[in-house]
Write an enzyme that holds these catalytic residues in place. Structure first.
Site, PDB file in Angstrom:
ATOM      1  N   ASN A   9       2.229   5.487  -0.830  1.00 46.18           N
ATOM      2  CA  ASN A   9       2.203   5.865   0.587  1.00 46.18           C
ATOM      3  C   ASN A   9       3.583   5.543   1.164  1.00 46.18           C
ATOM      4  O   ASN A   9       3.898   4.373   1.396  1.00 46.18           O
ATOM      5  CB  ASN A   9       1.098   5.061   1.300  1.00 46.18           C
ATOM      6  CG  ASN A   9       1.104   5.277   2.810  1.00 46.18           C
ATOM      7  OD1 ASN A   9       1.792   6.166   3.316  1.00 46.18           O
ATOM      8  ND2 ASN A   9       0.343   4.461   3.528  1.00 46.18           N
ATOM      9  N   LYS A  11       4.722   6.127   4.026  1.00 42.78           N
ATOM     10  CA  LYS A  11       4.720   5.849   5.478  1.00 42.78           C
ATOM     11  C   LYS A  11       5.851   6.646   6.142  1.00 42.78           C
ATOM     12  O   LYS A  11       6.144   7.761   5.691  1.00 42.78           O
ATOM     13  CB  LYS A  11       4.806   4.341   5.728  1.00 42.78           C
ATOM     14  CG  LYS A  11       3.744   3.579   4.913  1.00 42.78           C
ATOM     15  CD  LYS A  11       3.567   2.159   5.301  1.00 42.78           C
ATOM     16  CE  LYS A  11       2.473   1.531   4.441  1.00 42.78           C
ATOM     17  NZ  LYS A  11       2.171   0.153   4.788  1.00 42.78           N
ATOM     18  N   HIS A  96      -5.973   4.451   7.715  1.00 43.36           N
ATOM     19  CA  HIS A  96      -5.010   3.390   7.382  1.00 43.36           C
ATOM     20  C   HIS A  96      -4.953   2.389   8.539  1.00 43.36           C
ATOM     21  O   HIS A  96      -5.013   2.773   9.704  1.00 43.36           O
ATOM     22  CB  HIS A  96      -3.622   3.978   7.106  1.00 43.36           C
ATOM     23  CG  HIS A  96      -2.716   2.977   6.468  1.00 43.36           C
ATOM     24  ND1 HIS A  96      -2.096   1.993   7.200  1.00 43.36           N
ATOM     25  CD2 HIS A  96      -2.369   2.762   5.179  1.00 43.36           C
ATOM     26  CE1 HIS A  96      -1.395   1.223   6.365  1.00 43.36           C
ATOM     27  NE2 HIS A  96      -1.543   1.675   5.141  1.00 43.36           N
ATOM     28  N   GLU A  98      -2.621   0.876   9.890  1.00 45.14           N
ATOM     29  CA  GLU A  98      -1.557   1.089  10.880  1.00 45.14           C
ATOM     30  C   GLU A  98      -2.002   2.104  11.923  1.00 45.14           C
ATOM     31  O   GLU A  98      -1.609   2.026  13.086  1.00 45.14           O
ATOM     32  CB  GLU A  98      -0.267   1.528  10.162  1.00 45.14           C
ATOM     33  CG  GLU A  98       0.383   0.335   9.462  1.00 45.14           C
ATOM     34  CD  GLU A  98       1.171   0.659   8.211  1.00 45.14           C
ATOM     35  OE1 GLU A  98       1.508   1.832   7.978  1.00 45.14           O
ATOM     36  OE2 GLU A  98       1.445  -0.297   7.446  1.00 45.14           O
ATOM     37  N   GLU A 168      -7.357  -2.685   1.720  1.00 41.40           N
ATOM     38  CA  GLU A 168      -6.026  -3.148   2.093  1.00 41.40           C
ATOM     39  C   GLU A 168      -6.156  -4.212   3.184  1.00 41.40           C
ATOM     40  O   GLU A 168      -6.272  -3.870   4.371  1.00 41.40           O
ATOM     41  CB  GLU A 168      -5.192  -1.984   2.639  1.00 41.40           C
ATOM     42  CG  GLU A 168      -4.957  -0.861   1.661  1.00 41.40           C
ATOM     43  CD  GLU A 168      -3.703  -0.058   2.018  1.00 41.40           C
ATOM     44  OE1 GLU A 168      -2.830   0.056   1.154  1.00 41.40           O
ATOM     45  OE2 GLU A 168      -3.594   0.425   3.151  1.00 41.40           O
ATOM     46  N   GLY A 174       2.853  -5.162   3.662  1.00 38.94           N
ATOM     47  CA  GLY A 174       4.269  -5.271   4.031  1.00 38.94           C
ATOM     48  C   GLY A 174       4.767  -6.699   4.188  1.00 38.94           C
ATOM     49  O   GLY A 174       5.854  -6.925   4.704  1.00 38.94           O
ATOM     50  N   SER A 212       1.179  -5.315  -0.558  1.00 40.51           N
ATOM     51  CA  SER A 212       2.215  -6.040  -1.304  1.00 40.51           C
ATOM     52  C   SER A 212       2.020  -5.965  -2.815  1.00 40.51           C
ATOM     53  O   SER A 212       2.310  -6.932  -3.526  1.00 40.51           O
ATOM     54  CB  SER A 212       2.316  -7.489  -0.814  1.00 40.51           C
ATOM     55  OG  SER A 212       2.699  -7.503   0.549  1.00 40.51           O
TER      56      SER A 212
END
Ligand code: 13P
Length: 266
Positions: A9, A11, A96, A98, A168, A174, A212
């Site tokens: 991904n 992003k 997701h 985010e 996730e 991240g 990660s």
């Protein structure tokens, strides 16, 4: 053993120049390793979907990072499922964290997107995961169950067949620090149990871990029960690192691409 799945991904990263270099490096490094038994997907930003397709080996599948919950019409800035289909996307990420956090996407909206993707014959990748606060309050289980149940209630359990769920944990994304192996094991077992209670067996839905994941920890994470592969953010931006993670998914010892071909990496 069922085929492992590794999806990158990207992003909101990349450029025409970066992507061209990435694809050239990936193709070059792929030649030096026998990568079989792993399905690979790449999800670049929307504007790069059409230019990426011919740059990728045909065995690598293309995916989108999101889709509109509407089909067509006056929805400025949105991208429809039919557009993604036309651009030869195979995977579509929905939910997701985010987007859940920044765009305030609700379970109901995400379920609507999931339904559109599965009705269109594409493969939905449903992201689930708890925030740091939810984890500290002991809510991990209830959050994951709620996020998956929202899709089952709205679309029916059968719509998950052939689909993908990516666990996730938000706090691991991240940060460079992945979840502990024990936590991944427990949560993946919980998801399997929920799926099984809804008549879905281990071969019906692929379960990925994301957060990660990198060459240094992918082997041990992929060796956990109920982990069918990974959803990779930062480490997918480097062709060599991404390929190393794909090699780790094969489950057999390998020489690191990043060790033998460092100079080619972007
Ligand atoms: P990182 O691999 O950068 O932690 O991102 C994971 C992710 O959010 C993939 O969707």
């Amino acid at each position: 053993m069922k085929q492992r799945l590794v999806i990158g991904n990207w992003k909101m990263n990349g450029s025409l120049a970066d992507n061209t270099l990435w694809a050239a490096n990936f193709r070059h490094q792929l030649k030096s390793c026998a990568l079989t038994g792993v399905e690979i997907g790449i999800c670049p930003p929307f504007p790069y979907l059409s230019s990426m397709r011919p740059m990728l080996p045909s065995s690598i599948r293309l995916g989108a990072q999101d889709v509109s919950s509407e089909c067509i019409g006056a929805f400025t800035g949105e991208v429809s499922i039919n557009m993604l289909k036309e651009l030869q996307c195979h995977y579509v990420i929905v939910g997701h964290s985010e987007r859940r956090a920044r765009m305030r996407e609700t379970d109901a909206t995400i379920a609507k997107k999931f339904k559109l993707v599965s009705l269109a014959g594409l493969t939905p990748v449903l992201c689930v995961g708890e925030t740091q606060q939810e984890r500290q309050q002991g809510e991990t289980e209830s959050v994951i169950i709620r996020q998956i149940q929202a899709v089952i209630d709205a679309c029916g359990a059968g719509s998950l067949r052939g689909g993908v769920i990516a666990y996730e944990p938000v706090w691991a994304i991240g940060t460079g620090v992945s979840a502990e192996l024990g936590d991944i094991r427990t949560t993946h077992a919980l998801i399997r149990e929920q799926l099984s209670a809804n008549g879905l067996g281990p071969d019906d839905v692929a379960l990925l871990y994301g957060g990660s994941l990198k060459p240094g920890n992918s082997e041990e994470i992929f060796s956990l029960p109920n982990v069918d592969g990974g959803l990779i953010g930062g480490a997918s931006l480097k062709a060599g690192e991404f390929l190393d993670i794909c090699l780790a998914a094969r489950g057999t010892p390998h020489n690191r691409v990043t060790d033998i071909a460092q100079k080619y990496d972007n």
